[in-house]
Design a protein around this motif. Structure first.
Motif, short mmCIF file in Angstrom:
data_model
loop_
_atom_site.label_atom_id
_atom_site.label_comp_id
_atom_site.label_asym_id
_atom_site.label_seq_id
_atom_site.Cartn_x
_atom_site.Cartn_y
_atom_site.Cartn_z
N ARG A 29 12.59 3.59 -51.66
CA ARG A 29 11.52 2.84 -52.33
C ARG A 29 11.74 2.68 -53.83
NH1 ARG A 29 6.91 2.11 -48.67
NH2 ARG A 29 5.81 1.36 -50.49
N LEU A 30 13.01 2.75 -54.24
CA LEU A 30 13.35 2.45 -55.63
C LEU A 30 13.38 0.95 -55.87
CD1 LEU A 30 16.12 5.09 -56.37
CD2 LEU A 30 13.86 4.92 -57.45
N VAL A 31 13.68 0.18 -54.83
CA VAL A 31 13.67 -1.28 -54.91
C VAL A 31 12.98 -1.81 -53.66
CG1 VAL A 31 15.82 -1.32 -56.25
CG2 VAL A 31 15.92 -1.68 -53.78
N ALA A 32 12.41 -3.01 -53.78
CA ALA A 32 11.75 -3.63 -52.62
C ALA A 32 12.76 -4.35 -51.75
CB ALA A 32 10.67 -4.62 -53.09
N THR A 62 12.53 -4.89 -58.28
CA THR A 62 11.82 -3.62 -58.41
C THR A 62 10.85 -3.66 -59.58
OG1 THR A 62 12.13 -1.21 -58.47
CG2 THR A 62 13.55 -2.52 -59.92
N LEU A 66 10.88 1.50 -62.88
CA LEU A 66 11.83 2.24 -62.06
C LEU A 66 13.28 2.03 -62.48
CD1 LEU A 66 10.26 1.81 -58.50
CD2 LEU A 66 10.54 3.94 -59.79
N GLU A 104 5.88 -2.39 -52.34
CA GLU A 104 6.99 -1.82 -51.57
C GLU A 104 7.83 -0.82 -52.34
OE1 GLU A 104 7.42 -2.07 -48.30
OE2 GLU A 104 5.54 -3.20 -48.35
N THR A 105 7.50 -0.59 -53.60
CA THR A 105 8.21 0.41 -54.40
C THR A 105 7.23 1.51 -54.80
OG1 THR A 105 7.82 -0.94 -56.38
CG2 THR A 105 9.95 -1.20 -55.27
N ARG A 106 7.79 2.65 -55.11
CA ARG A 106 6.95 3.80 -55.45
C ARG A 106 6.72 3.88 -56.95
NH1 ARG A 106 10.38 7.27 -57.70
NH2 ARG A 106 12.49 7.52 -56.95
#
Length: 114
Positions: A29-32, A62, A66, A104-106
């Protein structure tokens, strides 16, 4: 205010490796997502010698916050000594898509931002 979204460009000599790398960053989840070009040509100077070689390229979407984590993760995973990892700002786009990238990313670890 909605978080800024950016595109991170990463290159590598092996398109298959780059595909696995992209999948790993999506899973973490670093990138979508990542949009990969399997064949590009890179001309560059390295250690005093000009190289002209086939490479692959991926554009990762992203959160801007991040970027430091993506850079650090790439340094851990990438086979190059100095991989190309550059973040490009997005000045606009489909608002629904940009919201999807954020969903979609954290959140960044440690609360840091770019």
């Amino acid at each position: 205010m909605e978080e800024d979204v950016c595109e991170i460009v990463v290159t590598g000599s092996d398109a298959e490796w780059l595909g696995g790398y992209t999948r790993r960053l999506v899973e973490e989840r670093l990138v979508a997502c990542g949009h990969q070009l399997a064949a590009i040509r890179s001309v560059y100077r390295w250690e005093g010698v000009v190289h002209d070689e086939a490479e692959a390229r991926v554009a990762l979407h992203t959160r801007r916050s991040l970027v430091p984590e993506v850079v650090a993760r790439t340094a851990e995973l990438h086979p190059y000594d100095v991989p190309c990892v550059i973040a490009l700002p997005l000045v606009g786009g489909n608002p629904e898509y940009l919201r999807w990238v954020v969903r979609e990313t954290r959140e960044p670890q440690g609360g840091g931002g770019a």
